[in-house]
Design an enzyme around this catalytic site. Structure first.
Site, mmCIF file in Angstrom:
data_model
loop_
_atom_site.group_PDB
_atom_site.id
_atom_site.type_symbol
_atom_site.label_atom_id
_atom_site.label_comp_id
_atom_site.label_asym_id
_atom_site.label_seq_id
_atom_site.Cartn_x
_atom_site.Cartn_y
_atom_site.Cartn_z
ATOM 1 N N GLY A 1 0.815 -1.218 0.000
ATOM 2 C CA GLY A 1 0.000 0.000 0.000
ATOM 3 C C GLY A 1 0.839 1.254 0.000
ATOM 4 N N GLU B 1 3.835 18.236 2.147
ATOM 5 C CA GLU B 1 4.546 17.521 3.205
ATOM 6 C C GLU B 1 6.052 17.513 2.942
ATOM 7 O OE1 GLU B 1 3.011 13.598 4.016
ATOM 8 O OE2 GLU B 1 4.793 13.065 5.184
ATOM 9 N N GLU C 1 -3.450 13.407 2.234
ATOM 10 C CA GLU C 1 -2.089 13.947 2.047
ATOM 11 C C GLU C 1 -1.723 13.863 0.564
ATOM 12 O OE1 GLU C 1 -0.285 12.740 6.315
ATOM 13 O OE2 GLU C 1 -0.029 11.174 4.823
ATOM 14 N N CYS D 1 7.305 10.747 10.496
ATOM 15 C CA CYS D 1 8.061 10.359 9.310
ATOM 16 C C CYS D 1 9.050 11.439 8.876
ATOM 17 C CB CYS D 1 7.108 10.029 8.161
ATOM 18 S SG CYS D 1 5.886 11.308 7.833
#
Lengths: 635, 635
Positions: B184, B324, B308, B404
């Site tokens: 994914g 991002e 996102e 992240c």
């Protein structure tokens, strides 16, 4: 504290070639269209099932409840609108249609007065367990408004009796010393106040006051209720329900914008009824807050899809606006009640801004499609497509799963006479320039006729015919702030009326056929936003009369952001001679089209070319080919 | 198809007074700061628990897994970054610290090679059951990248052996004729390709190719997987995962922007590795699509918080941008791989746009706070407050629940040398003007030193020292498109290099100490958006060198939307002498401040006053008092 009463709708006739056409459309097209949907004779998205729910609750049909928990309110609002139609013009078929629905409601009502098909049919054991989310008092409020409208229109009591039984049950249940309760969606408050006025029953006033004053008190009723559900419900967003503070302490419009409007309307009505000055001051503070920082230039209220809500001051994005049609309708409820307390030009102007812009935009010119959300900027590839723009539809849909707006439009438009006129002890108020006529009881019966081509023309003529020759009373006429260089003529002679807060007060002995004529200009106005609204810096918006204008792609070409209106451009006013917008006014000018480099970013300044630009009334957008639309234009 | 190889980090030294300072900050401040968080020695929001999860999986501690399903990847990315730090400079303590974590991972690894603490500790029976949502291959991919970086930095194999065992298990499990599977969140693909390059093991290349080529094939793997869950999982948004089409048929960047970048990077890498022209063409189409319609001027990718994700072309809102930090980092992965196939100035420019703007904005100048979301316009009363702006924070937080970005920044910044230089058969590529030195093997060993004060200054000097006097090879230097009127000097003599696609190719016999000097101007550029971007019409953005500038409230005053930059204003370039931004360049001009009426809408045009305006580098915003920020300025 109230200075005036509503004028009964049966005493008002609308004949102005503008609203009268829209009323005819609503009566002849919209009401039957909506009835067919509510009765599942026509299906646009999915079956409404709203009338069928009553048939099931009345045990005249088998089946399960279907639709929203507030599906009953669609029927109630339609009944209210249809009653207004009867008040405007007798109609035996409509009368019988209404009576048949009332018969079902009567049969669906329970012995204690309870009437709500969701809970009768689907969840009888869940009654009154979740006032925050379940809309029981909201649905009942709309039914009460329908009952009041129906009895005023027909003098019949069949629906009024039903809603009185239901209201009595509510009054028995809720109040000081009884069960504590506050509705999640305000509506019952203003409905009980209307019911109080036609019945005179003090309980209705007291219970309305209770619901208004209990809201926002600590400890939170909604959190108490939630605790009873072992906190299975999501936490309460108190601002969403305007329950973050007791209402008298609220100074900022927050939360779900329709709920807010219904609450503020009820607060104003209660303060008018009881002379409660602190409640009125709260209403003024909330109104000021909206006018100073939270309203789109089209009248749209509520900037965000999330919670259909107000957001912080000056956050007024044009392309992701919510600006629900119902919120503007609710603002009319609020504004009218504020005008009944104190006639103020800015409030009558606000009423015009709502009616001629955000509200009228809610309905297709053919009466069969409706906007729920009213953006001020649409780009078809983005609107409805990008995630933050999913709620922004570039064309009016035929119906909505949450179908609050279409019947709300019907009931507002058909009751427009109540917004145009007010009747004081010895003063007749003309809040709106609404062509037609109205009858009043001030110093005996007085007939007032009004000739007007507003909003396209700034001339209006009032003809006064008192039954009693030489009767002394005052005629108070609002002069819209968009009218300039007004001449006032009394029986053809120029005069200077006493002006106060935007109203001319003409107090004299009147004779049959006396005329008051106002001849004013409706120049094209360029409006500028406060620079605290970041999106509108450098942009202007055009208004003529009360009508806000916009650009559409089919008159100009895309991208509309490439068009500039030079500061010194002369703006022409033209009548539209054909097509869907026939009879309306358009604005045209010699403007500038910029053409940019093909890349995404370039050092080359876009190149300017001359371009003829055309703007049309905002309310009429989306009636031709789909394409871009834009209210705020680069200057 | 590959024209060049990465240069080993140990062969690169960064000494330019800009990136070298940032690398020092990351090594000395950010890495320890992040290690403390991952090891729960410091807690900013909630405990990270990331290392503790490994300790539990290794049976050296008791307890439950805590954190995101992809919590392991924080540790992996930190290990990768720490390995780069070792490559840049030996550090025994860090070396030991890394080895201790590797020891835990080794102990946490299962007999078949499986290593993932979420599934080992918390859900052993759920392994491989939900590739779409559960990030197993993603976490492993990051661990593989760490293993590759570690072995290249240290020549040790302790982590490489672990990740090879894990990769072998993946290769045994997935592929043609084996279990079907697509991750994914892309990441395993580019990781396996890196692992292939250090090990030479064909299985890794084949499995990477399998994952890339299986994506988007019909029937949908994700929906097959969902059917096995009796459809208990939400329906797949195939675009979100870039699985709406086989990858070779994709021409539009869609879905989650970080996932998209990791996929495109892998596609480019695979095409480089295998000479797959159709895959390379797909990469070019996707890159073109982004450059032409889907990238903020700061390099930001992904316009919306919802998923996102990328949104339709030209939908680039400044105030609700997502952009991002990780997506820009992913774009560097993609761009570097595209440069390795074909050096192109526009791609090297893109790398600069990412590095000097959206990426560097992700980290506070003191190294202890990080942006995940990088807006181009901030108004503190709205950003972070209005529902559509909740994700837009006006100041960098100390950490993020989904962490992240911070370790991704560390690994990118510490491996910057890999982006600056490329080593072909007989050509040395200087993609970035990065002061310091690098060693190459072309016609024997060649040392290249670079003196640069980029991005503040447009002069750069390369000094070439071949081990073999008179060795013939080519030096290819990218001339950034923001440099103007460049003079090229070879050993002090002006010359005209062969320019191709933004690179100067200097092919000659080189002697020790030969210099290539470029003296260019870095004028202030005014950039204009394509008018199809509705929000930017009438606005300009200032760039000098690769640096985008912005206005901050603390230098000017609010509202920043009230400031205008006159078309003919001279823009001064000034060095900042004190405060947090000391040493940076600021832009100043005599501009105009408009002041509007106090009301929300007014007929009066705002009044213009002269105002001194100051802009600072975008990457440095939010390092002083909180306030408004704005990249696009009214002209």
């Amino acid at each position: 504290m109230r200075t005036q009463q509503n004028v009964p709708l049966s005493a008002v006739r609308v004949e102005d070639g503008f609203w009268s056409n829209i009323q005819t459309l609503v009566r002849d097209v919209v009401l039957p269209y909506q009835a067919d949907i509510l009765e599942d004779k026509s299906v646009v998205t999915e079956k409404s099932h709203a009338v069928e729910n009553f048939r099931i609750a009345a045990r005249e049909a088998e089946g399960e409840f279907q639709g929203m928990v507030f599906q009953d309110s669609d029927v109630a609002k339609w009944l209210e609108a249809a009653s207004y139609a009867l008040a405007l013009q007798p109609d035996e078929a409509l009368n019988a249609h209404i009576d048949e629905i009332i018969r079902l409601i009567d049969k669906a009502q329970q012995a204690d007065g309870y009437v709500n098909t969701y809970f009768t049919v689907k969840a009888p054991d869940k009654k009154w367990t979740n006032l925050r989310d379940n809309h029981e008092l909201y649905c009942l409020g709309h039914m009460i408004e329908a009952g009041v409208a129906h009895t005023l229109a027909t003098n019949k009591h069949n629906l009024l009796d039903i809603v009185c039984r239901a209201a009595d049950m509510v009054c028995r249940r809720f109040g000081p010393g009884k069960t504590r309760g506050v509705p999640g969606h305000e509506e019952i408050e203003l409905a009980l106040l209307r019911l109080y006025r036609v019945t005179g029953k003090q309980d209705y006033l007291d219970t309305a006051r209770y619901f208004i004053e209990e809201r926002g008190k600590q400890p939170s009723f909604f959190e108490e209720e939630r605790a009873r559900h072992a906190y299975d419900l999501r936490a309460t967003n108190e601002e969403y329900h305007q329950s973050h503070l007791p209402v008298r302490e609220q100074t900022e419009a927050v939360g779900h914008s329709v709920r807010a409007m219904y609450l503020y309307a009820a607060m104003a009505d209660l303060s008018a009824e009881t002379g409660d000055a602190s409640l009125y001051e709260a209403c003024r503070a909330l109104l000021d807050n909206i006018l100073e920082s939270k309203m789109y230039v089209t009248g749209g209220l509520g900037s965000t899809f999330h919670g259909e809500a107000f957001t912080p001051a000056y956050d007024l994005p044009n392309d992701t606006a919510y600006a629900e049609t119902c919120a503007s309708i609710g603002m009319c409820f609020f504004a009218r009640r504020m005008l009944e307390i104190k006639p103020e030009g800015r409030v009558a102007d606000l009423l015009e801004r709502q009616l001629f812009n955000n509200i009228l935009a809610g309905i297709q010119l053919d009466g069969t499609r409706f906007f729920y959300v009213n953006p001020l900027e649409v780009i078809p590839s983005i609107s409805g497509a990008a995630p933050a723009h999913k709620h922004v539809q570039p064309q009016r849909p035929g119906w909505h799963a949450c179908a609050c707006c279409p019947p709300n439009l019907s009931r507002l438009i058909l009751s427009l006479g109540r917004y145009a006129w007010g009747s004081g002890d010895r003063t007749i108020y003309a809040h709106l320039w609404l062509g037609g006529s109205a009858q009043f009881s001030v110093a005996g019966r007085v007939d007032v006729a009004c000739e007007s081509q507003y909003p396209w023309n700034g001339a209006v003529c009032y003809t006064i015919s008192p039954a009693m020759e030489g009767a002394r009373f005052c005629l108070a006429i609002h002069l819209p702030s968009c009218c300039r260089n007004a001449y006032w003529l009394l029986n053809g002679e120029v005069f200077e009326p006493d002006m106060k807060d935007g109203y001319a007060y003409i107090d004299r002995a009147w004779h049959k056929g006396d005329t008051v004529k106002i001849i004013s200009e409706l120049p094209v106005l360029r409006l500028y936003s406060n620079l605290a609204v970041p999106r509108n810096a450098g942009l202007t918006c055009l208004q003529r009369g009360p009508v806000i204008f916009c650009l559409e792609e089919c008159d100009n070409s895309a991208p509309l952001a490439a068009l500039r209106l030079p500061p010194d451009a002369e703006i022409g006013v033209e009548k539209i001679h054909d097509g869907a917008l026939k009879g309306m006014t358009a604005l045209t000018w010699e403007g500038v089209r910029e053409i940019s480099d093909t890349g995404l970013y370039s050092e080359r300044h876009p190149i300017a070319y001359p371009a003829k630009v055309k703007a049309i009334p905002y309310f009429a957008w989306g009636n031709r080919e789909a394409g871009e639309m834009r209210v705020w234009v680069r200057e």
